[in-house]
Design an enzyme around this catalytic site. Sequence first.
Site, PDB file in Angstrom:
ATOM      1  N   TYR A 134       0.876  -1.261   0.039  1.00 43.81           N
ATOM      2  CA  TYR A 134       0.165  -0.098  -0.023  1.00 43.81           C
ATOM      3  C   TYR A 134       0.782   1.224   0.118  1.00 43.81           C
ATOM      4  CZ  TYR A 134      -4.706  -1.848   0.760  1.00 43.81           C
ATOM      5  OH  TYR A 134      -5.832  -2.493   0.565  1.00 43.81           O
TER       6      TYR A 134
ATOM      7  N   TYR B 136       3.427   5.234  -2.631  1.00 45.18           N
ATOM      8  CA  TYR B 136       3.523   6.710  -2.283  1.00 45.18           C
ATOM      9  C   TYR B 136       5.174   7.014  -1.944  1.00 45.18           C
ATOM     10  CZ  TYR B 136      -1.460   6.473  -2.139  1.00 45.18           C
ATOM     11  OH  TYR B 136      -2.574   6.303  -2.487  1.00 45.18           O
TER      12      TYR B 136
END
Length: 604
Positions: A368, A372
């Site tokens: 996840y 980023y």
Amino acid sequence: MNVVEYVRGFSPLEIPADGRIWLRKQLDSQPVPIANALAEQHRRTYKAERGQGRPNPMRSANIELREFVEASQGVLPPNASDNDIRAFAKRRSHECEQSMRRINGDEMATYAAGHGVVSRFGLVPPTPNRNRTLLGCIERMRDERWWRNQLHKIHGRKHEQQARSIGLVHKRAGLYISEYGFQRYIGRQESNARALNETVAVCETGEEFSLAEIADKGLSNPSIRRNEMMGRINGIERYAEARGDVALFASITTPSELHAVHSKSLEPCEGQHVTPREGQEWLMAQWQKIRAKLNRLSINAYGLRVAEPHHDGTPHWHALFFVEPAQADLLRRILTDYFVDGATNPARQKRACKIKAIDPQHGSATGYIAKYISKGIDGHGLDYAATLDSDGQQVGLEADPKDAAQRVRAWASQWGIRQFQFMGTPAIGPWRELRRIRHEIEGNPKAEALRKSADEGDYARYMELMGGAAVKASERPAHVRYAIDSECGRYGEAKQRAYLDAFGVTYTTRPLRWEIEYRPGGDTRYQGSADPFDRNVTSDEARGVAAQSLTAHTERESLNERIPAHRISAAAQPRALGLVEITVLSPDLRHTPPGGLPKSRAHR
């Protein structure tokens, strides 16, 4: 819109000759991209006023332009180049030095004289603290380089914010940062690269390396930085799985009054005059309240948060939290309450803090957050389609992920925003120092186990040996300490040499001394072994990272890694200075014997 063509396009009836001269002067005072945007804004205001039948439609457009130009004035002209900043810094540092020389008093009076000059030009004077002496502050204020760095910062931020205020920062203009600001960042990077190529670090043993080589082998290299972070977050996930903790993924945004433009219409918002740094300060203020609340309730949450920009440069966070299952719902409520911050707008309540529980069967927590991390460093492993998500980061702009990542780094550099922050986990400093020790530590099995975990890239084991998650730094068994060195730095302050303190025993991890030499146009290739960079920052033993393939031989970043231990002569061993006892590590023995150090190996 071209400024020259715009000014020439007015007839004498619309604006007289002296008015055209004034208009051209106002626009020419700004950098070209901002001047062109101002010309377009001036045209729109003029046409709107004329369309409403106003008797003097040019008046409102001129007032709007004048107010912007007046607000842009500062210590330096708005269109000041790097050469202008350099020349201004040289004059001001000389003025500061002359002002200090006229003072015949003590250091405090000299400091006050320099303080007055610095304040007069809108800079924040340096103040003494734990790591900065009064003499060091005086030397900074009379140093051209210090002035240049401060001027670059305030000038860049001031005019980047002005670019945001007139709509030059959004997904259809300048993604995250204006084109003008981005090109300035690229120019500084290129200038720094040239300087690194022409600067050499020379070891006392005679070996030397260019700073460009060293930067490429350390955390300045985006790939190495990403690899280390991925290995670290993967180790945290494995530690959490062993404890039975659950993972929560949160996306946190700032209120609408802190945004510059609307995400769809791109019309200005009420926050067009709020800086990204102020948005980050709001997020940090809320997080400080949350931390205090979690401490009061004994909720031990740990993980990583990533700060990145919306398309208009406004910061938002993505955070990965690990917490005990019984505390997960309470953590979720606390995060939502503080980041919603009493907002009554349903849209704000929905978007302020989105939290999702991560199901290990659908994907790892590392997977996840990996996206980023990559988006904020080098865009590795991403393609354009993969970045078109609900936050609208690249919607409407054909931006390659690698280019977008470079713009994110430029944005963070411009506004001084920390992109990545680990929470509740052991510091990375001892980990890096332990990886410098190449041989087994004898006589201290706990320190050897810690060294081995770092050497193998096993951050989960390292966390266990360092006391686990959510432990005070002072209570952890290993720390990076500093001893006062005999050498002084640029500003007359004593340098400090780092060493490792593990389980009450001190270890020298930086035994060699280096000098920096500037050699413009010279041959800066290293003259040592064929492969002096022979240790990795994060090895492929950081297991379980499916989203990223970690390189097995990512080189270390330290200068002091270059010489193998067996080649360090006794004469090359450093003296430990200050009131700290330091073990000088021999090639085959790197521990303090139970009876203490022999006098020949202990220095005070």
